[in-house]
Design a protein around this motif. Sequence first.
Motif, PDB file in Angstrom:
ATOM      1  N   THR A  77       0.679  -1.085   0.048  1.00 13.01           N
ATOM      2  CA  THR A  77      -0.069   0.024   0.130  1.00 13.01           C
ATOM      3  C   THR A  77       0.868   1.367  -0.003  1.00 13.01           C
ATOM      4  O   THR A  77       1.798   1.448   0.760  1.00 13.01           O
ATOM      5  CB  THR A  77      -0.915  -0.177   1.362  1.00 13.01           C
ATOM      6  OG1 THR A  77      -1.586  -0.995   1.332  1.00 13.01           O
ATOM      7  CG2 THR A  77      -1.777   1.263   1.179  1.00 13.01           C
ATOM      8  N   ARG A  78       0.555   2.119  -0.834  1.00  9.93           N
ATOM      9  CA  ARG A  78       1.195   3.297  -0.887  1.00  9.93           C
ATOM     10  C   ARG A  78       0.347   4.518  -0.769  1.00  9.93           C
ATOM     11  O   ARG A  78      -0.611   4.725  -1.061  1.00  9.93           O
ATOM     12  CB  ARG A  78       1.950   3.428  -2.416  1.00  9.93           C
ATOM     13  CG  ARG A  78       2.891   2.400  -2.618  1.00  9.93           C
ATOM     14  CD  ARG A  78       3.531   2.891  -3.949  1.00  9.93           C
ATOM     15  NE  ARG A  78       4.393   4.035  -3.763  1.00  9.93           N
ATOM     16  CZ  ARG A  78       5.315   4.484  -4.422  1.00  9.93           C
ATOM     17  NH1 ARG A  78       5.773   3.564  -5.548  1.00  9.93           N
ATOM     18  NH2 ARG A  78       6.050   5.622  -4.439  1.00  9.93           N
ATOM     19  N   GLU A  79       0.792   5.495   0.105  1.00  6.33           N
ATOM     20  CA  GLU A  79       0.260   6.731   0.337  1.00  6.33           C
ATOM     21  C   GLU A  79       1.169   7.913   0.207  1.00  6.33           C
ATOM     22  O   GLU A  79       1.577   8.471   1.067  1.00  6.33           O
ATOM     23  CB  GLU A  79      -0.404   6.843   1.821  1.00  6.33           C
ATOM     24  CG  GLU A  79      -1.512   5.626   1.831  1.00  6.33           C
ATOM     25  CD  GLU A  79      -2.334   5.984   3.093  1.00  6.33           C
ATOM     26  OE1 GLU A  79      -2.339   6.637   3.921  1.00  6.33           O
ATOM     27  OE2 GLU A  79      -3.026   4.614   3.502  1.00  6.33           O
ATOM     28  N   ASP A  80       1.656   8.208  -0.955  1.00  2.00           N
ATOM     29  CA  ASP A  80       2.722   8.946  -1.367  1.00  2.00           C
ATOM     30  C   ASP A  80       2.199  10.599  -1.076  1.00  2.00           C
ATOM     31  O   ASP A  80       3.217  11.533  -1.093  1.00  2.00           O
ATOM     32  CB  ASP A  80       3.354   8.824  -2.416  1.00  2.00           C
ATOM     33  CG  ASP A  80       3.825   7.545  -2.768  1.00  2.00           C
ATOM     34  OD1 ASP A  80       4.701   7.206  -1.632  1.00  2.00           O
ATOM     35  OD2 ASP A  80       3.928   7.065  -3.683  1.00  2.00           O
ATOM     36  N   PHE A  81       0.894  10.881  -1.173  1.00  3.66           N
ATOM     37  CA  PHE A  81       0.384  12.387  -1.123  1.00  3.66           C
ATOM     38  C   PHE A  81      -1.060  12.119  -0.753  1.00  3.66           C
ATOM     39  O   PHE A  81      -1.787  10.965  -0.759  1.00  3.66           O
ATOM     40  CB  PHE A  81       0.522  12.988  -2.541  1.00  3.66           C
ATOM     41  CG  PHE A  81      -0.389  12.473  -3.464  1.00  3.66           C
ATOM     42  CD1 PHE A  81      -1.609  13.154  -3.928  1.00  3.66           C
ATOM     43  CD2 PHE A  81      -0.085  11.238  -4.357  1.00  3.66           C
ATOM     44  CE1 PHE A  81      -2.350  12.464  -4.894  1.00  3.66           C
ATOM     45  CE2 PHE A  81      -0.892  10.635  -5.114  1.00  3.66           C
ATOM     46  CZ  PHE A  81      -2.039  11.222  -5.696  1.00  3.66           C
ATOM     47  N   ASP A  82      -1.475  13.314  -0.343  1.00  7.67           N
ATOM     48  CA  ASP A  82      -2.914  13.401   0.236  1.00  7.67           C
ATOM     49  C   ASP A  82      -3.716  13.768  -1.188  1.00  7.67           C
ATOM     50  O   ASP A  82      -3.583  14.715  -1.707  1.00  7.67           O
ATOM     51  CB  ASP A  82      -3.095  14.539   1.110  1.00  7.67           C
ATOM     52  CG  ASP A  82      -4.630  14.781   1.541  1.00  7.67           C
ATOM     53  OD1 ASP A  82      -5.595  14.345   0.975  1.00  7.67           O
ATOM     54  OD2 ASP A  82      -4.780  15.835   2.190  1.00  7.67           O
TER      55      ASP A  82
END
Length: 129
Positions: A2-7
């Motif tokens: 899972t990636r969350e590199d930006f909002d």
Amino acid sequence: MTREDFDVNSVRPSGSAPAQATLFDPGAEGPWRGSLPGDTLGAPVTVLAYGTNRTGEGPRLHVHPYDEVFVVIEGRARFFVGDTVLDATAGQAVFGPANIPHRFENLGPGRLQTIDVHHSPHWIQTDLD
């Protein structure tokens, strides 16, 4: 993974429409299979498809005013980027900086197939030999 590199709420869509175009005809003869100018898709990059079965064959020495990324899809290639020599195989990518003369050739045996990503909406090139 899972990636969350930006909002995702902090970025608006670019306004560009989804697009599709043909890069190459799989049945086409010759090493240059096709090119797709970025502006055809509304994209900031131009994509080229190159392939040859002949060992030692490849594009002549040339230069672009922008960066280029080469992705080896099939086979083995030797890249000459300025004074640097890099051997790459299927699954690897090579970076060619702007204004640095470069070329590549099929190391064989068998087919070399690359996808070349020009960081420009248009293909701009000066051949040096």
